[in-house]
Design a protein around this motif. Structure first.
Motif, PDB file in Angstrom:
ATOM      1  N   HIS A 230      33.126  42.452  48.463  1.00  0.00           N
ATOM      2  CA  HIS A 230      32.844  43.071  47.161  1.00  0.00           C
ATOM      3  C   HIS A 230      34.047  43.874  46.686  1.00  0.00           C
ATOM      4  N   ARG A 231      34.610  44.688  47.569  1.00  0.00           N
ATOM      5  CA  ARG A 231      35.744  45.522  47.169  1.00  0.00           C
ATOM      6  C   ARG A 231      36.972  44.671  46.821  1.00  0.00           C
ATOM      7  N   LEU A 232      37.256  43.719  47.670  1.00  0.00           N
ATOM      8  CA  LEU A 232      38.460  42.919  47.457  1.00  0.00           C
ATOM      9  C   LEU A 232      38.335  42.027  46.227  1.00  0.00           C
ATOM     10  N   THR A 233      37.119  41.636  45.868  1.00  0.00           N
ATOM     11  CA  THR A 233      36.939  40.855  44.643  1.00  0.00           C
ATOM     12  C   THR A 233      37.279  41.699  43.427  1.00  0.00           C
ATOM     13  N   LEU A 234      36.883  42.954  43.455  1.00  0.00           N
ATOM     14  CA  LEU A 234      37.261  43.852  42.353  1.00  0.00           C
ATOM     15  C   LEU A 234      38.774  43.970  42.251  1.00  0.00           C
ATOM     16  N   LEU A 235      39.437  44.103  43.383  1.00  0.00           N
ATOM     17  CA  LEU A 235      40.893  44.174  43.371  1.00  0.00           C
ATOM     18  C   LEU A 235      41.490  42.905  42.767  1.00  0.00           C
ATOM     19  N   SER A 236      40.941  41.744  43.191  1.00  0.00           N
ATOM     20  CA  SER A 236      41.481  40.476  42.705  1.00  0.00           C
ATOM     21  C   SER A 236      41.290  40.326  41.208  1.00  0.00           C
ATOM     22  N   VAL A 237      40.120  40.721  40.690  1.00  0.00           N
ATOM     23  CA  VAL A 237      39.838  40.571  39.261  1.00  0.00           C
ATOM     24  C   VAL A 237      40.782  41.429  38.427  1.00  0.00           C
ATOM     25  N   HIS A 238      40.934  42.673  38.791  1.00  0.00           N
ATOM     26  CA  HIS A 238      41.770  43.578  37.996  1.00  0.00           C
ATOM     27  C   HIS A 238      43.246  43.256  38.161  1.00  0.00           C
ATOM     28  N   ALA A 239      43.645  42.868  39.363  1.00  0.00           N
ATOM     29  CA  ALA A 239      45.040  42.476  39.533  1.00  0.00           C
ATOM     30  C   ALA A 239      45.340  41.219  38.731  1.00  0.00           C
ATOM     31  N   GLY A 240      44.381  40.278  38.684  1.00  0.00           N
ATOM     32  CA  GLY A 240      44.576  39.071  37.876  1.00  0.00           C
ATOM     33  C   GLY A 240      44.656  39.380  36.396  1.00  0.00           C
ATOM     34  N   ARG A 250      48.561  50.751  27.310  1.00  0.00           N
ATOM     35  CA  ARG A 250      48.833  51.619  28.465  1.00  0.00           C
ATOM     36  C   ARG A 250      47.523  52.183  29.043  1.00  0.00           C
ATOM     37  N   ALA A 251      46.588  52.548  28.157  1.00  0.00           N
ATOM     38  CA  ALA A 251      45.329  53.127  28.645  1.00  0.00           C
ATOM     39  C   ALA A 251      44.538  52.115  29.472  1.00  0.00           C
ATOM     40  N   GLU A 252      44.535  50.856  29.017  1.00  0.00           N
ATOM     41  CA  GLU A 252      43.808  49.821  29.751  1.00  0.00           C
ATOM     42  C   GLU A 252      44.469  49.536  31.095  1.00  0.00           C
ATOM     43  N   VAL A 253      45.810  49.498  31.102  1.00  0.00           N
ATOM     44  CA  VAL A 253      46.518  49.283  32.373  1.00  0.00           C
ATOM     45  C   VAL A 253      46.251  50.424  33.333  1.00  0.00           C
ATOM     46  N   VAL A 259      40.981  51.606  38.839  1.00  0.00           N
ATOM     47  CA  VAL A 259      39.926  50.853  39.525  1.00  0.00           C
ATOM     48  C   VAL A 259      40.479  50.201  40.793  1.00  0.00           C
ATOM     49  N   ILE A 260      41.693  49.636  40.713  1.00  0.00           N
ATOM     50  CA  ILE A 260      42.313  49.018  41.888  1.00  0.00           C
ATOM     51  C   ILE A 260      42.518  50.054  42.985  1.00  0.00           C
ATOM     52  N   ARG A 261      43.049  51.225  42.603  1.00  0.00           N
ATOM     53  CA  ARG A 261      43.264  52.276  43.606  1.00  0.00           C
ATOM     54  C   ARG A 261      41.952  52.727  44.228  1.00  0.00           C
ATOM     55  N   GLU A 262      40.921  52.931  43.417  1.00  0.00           N
ATOM     56  CA  GLU A 262      39.635  53.395  43.934  1.00  0.00           C
ATOM     57  C   GLU A 262      38.996  52.324  44.822  1.00  0.00           C
ATOM     58  N   SER A 263      39.060  51.054  44.409  1.00  0.00           N
ATOM     59  CA  SER A 263      38.481  49.986  45.224  1.00  0.00           C
ATOM     60  C   SER A 263      39.216  49.845  46.545  1.00  0.00           C
ATOM     61  N   ALA A 264      40.535  49.951  46.511  1.00  0.00           N
ATOM     62  CA  ALA A 264      41.307  49.875  47.757  1.00  0.00           C
ATOM     63  C   ALA A 264      40.961  51.036  48.678  1.00  0.00           C
ATOM     64  N   HIS A 265      40.813  52.235  48.096  1.00  0.00           N
ATOM     65  CA  HIS A 265      40.457  53.393  48.917  1.00  0.00           C
ATOM     66  C   HIS A 265      39.078  53.209  49.551  1.00  0.00           C
ATOM     67  N   SER A 305      29.928  47.593  39.356  1.00  0.00           N
ATOM     68  CA  SER A 305      30.356  46.306  38.797  1.00  0.00           C
ATOM     69  C   SER A 305      30.628  46.423  37.299  1.00  0.00           C
ATOM     70  N   ARG A 306      29.834  47.213  36.596  1.00  0.00           N
ATOM     71  CA  ARG A 306      30.057  47.389  35.166  1.00  0.00           C
ATOM     72  C   ARG A 306      31.374  48.105  34.900  1.00  0.00           C
ATOM     73  N   GLU A 307      31.714  49.064  35.760  1.00  0.00           N
ATOM     74  CA  GLU A 307      32.981  49.765  35.590  1.00  0.00           C
ATOM     75  C   GLU A 307      34.160  48.818  35.762  1.00  0.00           C
ATOM     76  N   ALA A 308      33.930  47.723  36.480  1.00  0.00           N
ATOM     77  CA  ALA A 308      34.974  46.720  36.668  1.00  0.00           C
ATOM     78  C   ALA A 308      34.937  45.666  35.566  1.00  0.00           C
ATOM     79  N   ASP A 309      34.350  46.026  34.406  1.00  0.00           N
ATOM     80  CA  ASP A 309      34.278  45.129  33.243  1.00  0.00           C
ATOM     81  C   ASP A 309      33.454  43.885  33.522  1.00  0.00           C
TER      82      ASP A 309
END
Length: 422
Positions: A230-240, A250-253, A259-265, A305-309
């Motif tokens: 679950h966590r790594l999928t969030l990372l993959s989606v946002h990194a993609g 800039r705000a979206e990035v 989100v990537i930092r929080e999911s990785a943590h 999941s909603r926070e991850a768009d």
């Protein structure tokens, strides 16, 4: 069902320092290395003492028989000399009783019928046969000896006892010797069987412990897959998303990076907790750090999941009062099913709205489903092991329920499970 083969028994541990107190027949079974160059058990100190005592008993009884020879009026002097020589050789043959118990017993039966002074050696031979050989040998030799007793005392009557008393005492002595020898043999076999049973119990206990450890590792591996996927999928989606849209505002990035930092943590924290469980030792290991989600945590999962768009709709038809009575194992399994279903929807149907439905009541069971329509566009290839749904099916089965998954008629995909609740 395939047959389970019994594992071989481990080699018994070395015998303690009191080995000398045990007979060689026991030490050879308990310690296979305790054999001589010809494969025969080495005599212990106890064996030497017993053998010498049997030799003395044979000599003592033989001397009593030799002393009674002059009292037999029908025995010529030449027969007395032959009787004594046979008795001497019979007493010497007692030292061979461990090597050839059957042969010695047969020989002493024949010699004892001729020689009065070989009676002690015949007694020792019959006792040895009962100790070292199965009952059938004792029955045959003892039976023949009892049958020959009337003939023996008819040819060579006892000068001090009547014929009936002599035959009765001889038969009673034969039965007593055979019974005593078989008692000693059964006692030794009991000792060996108890030792063998203890070794088997130790082996089975080790196998059960290994099986429990293996099952625990498999359970932790499933937990690790469910949590980290679950966590790594969030990372993959946002990194993609950042890779596809390098010119995003800039705000979206910044939000995606957060989100990537929080999911990785959180992924690292979950991994640290699971590894902590692996490092814990003993059955009473503390599992307080291990992730243990419940049914009530579904709202947090959907919010994450909603926070991850991701578009997610939660349809929870379980009343709050009833939700509190859901067993912890059932709630945890339902959470993992929803988590894996959302993870798969995020990977294979990005942009599609997933629906998580939970319903049920005590006694009817808990039903949970995760459905997503077909993706609105092309889906980039996302690597995966393909083991997630297999693990979910196993989880549901272990919880006493069942799980089904597959595509819908409109091209979507649904994971649906039923879990006992009552």
């Amino acid at each position: 069902m395939s047959a389970v083969s019994t594992p071989p028994l481990p080699k018994p541990p070395p015998l303690p320092g009191r080995r000398w107190f045990l007979p060689s027949a026991i030490t050879a079974e308990l310690d296979p290395d305790n054999v001589g160059p010809k494969g025969r058990p080495k005599r212990t100190a106890r064996d030497w003492v017993v053998d010498f005592s049997c030799f003395l008993v044979a000599i003592a009884i033989g001397l009593l028989g030799a002393d009674a020879l002059p009292k037999e009026p029908n025995t010529p002097y030449a027969l007395e000399v032959v009787d004594q020589w046979l008795g001497a050789f019979a007493c010497a043959a007692v030292w061979l009783r461990r090597r050839w118990p059957v042969g010695l017993a047969v020989a002493m039966l024949l010699v004892g019928f001729v020689s009065n002074t070989a009676g002690g050696a015949a007694i020792v031979a019959l006792f040895t046969l009962a100790v070292h050989r199965p009952f059938k040998y004792v029955a045959w030799l003892g039976g023949v000896s009892i049958v020959l007793l009337p003939v023996y005392y008819w040819v060579r009557p006892d000068s001090d006892l009547s014929y009936i008393v002599s035959v009765a005492l001889g038969g009673l002595l034969t039965v007593a010797l055979a019974g005593w020898g078989m008692f000693v043999r059964s006692k030794r076999q009991l000792m060996l069987s108890l030792r063998d049973r203890a070794r088997r119990a130790e082996t089975e206990a080790e196998l059960r412990a290994e099986q429990a450890q293996r099952l625990a590792r498999e359970a932790i591996a499933r937990e690790m897959h469910d949590v980290l996927a679950h966590r790594l999928t969030l990372l993959s989606v946002h990194a993609g998303a950042l890779e596809i849209r390098p010119d995003a505002p800039r705000a979206e990035v910044s939000r995606a990076a957060g989100v990537i930092r929080e999911s990785a943590h959180e992924a690292l924290q979950d991994l640290r907790e699971i590894i902590g469980v692996l490092r814990a030792s003993g059955d009473g290991a503390d599992e307080s750090g291990r992730p243990q989600p419940t049914l009530a945590a579904l709202e947090g999962l959907v919010s994450e999941s909603r926070e991850a768009d991701m578009k997610v709709t939660l349809d929870n038809r379980v009343a709050d009062a009833d939700a509190a009575t859901v067993p912890a194992s059932v709630g945890r399994t339902a959470y993992r099913i929803a988590q894996e279903g959302l993870t798969n929807a995020r990977k294979h149907a990005p942009g599609a709205e997933a629906t998580v439905t939970v319903s049920g009541a005590p006694g009817d069971g808990l039903t949970i489903s995760v459905r997503n329509p077909p993706p609105p566009g092309d889906v980039p290839h996302v690597p995966g092991s393909g083991q997630g749904l297999i693990g979910l099916t196993e989880r549901a089965t272990l919880a006493g329920g069942h799980l089904e998954h597959g595509p819908d008629e409109d091209g979507g995909f649904e994971v649906r499970a039923w879990l006992p609740w009552g």
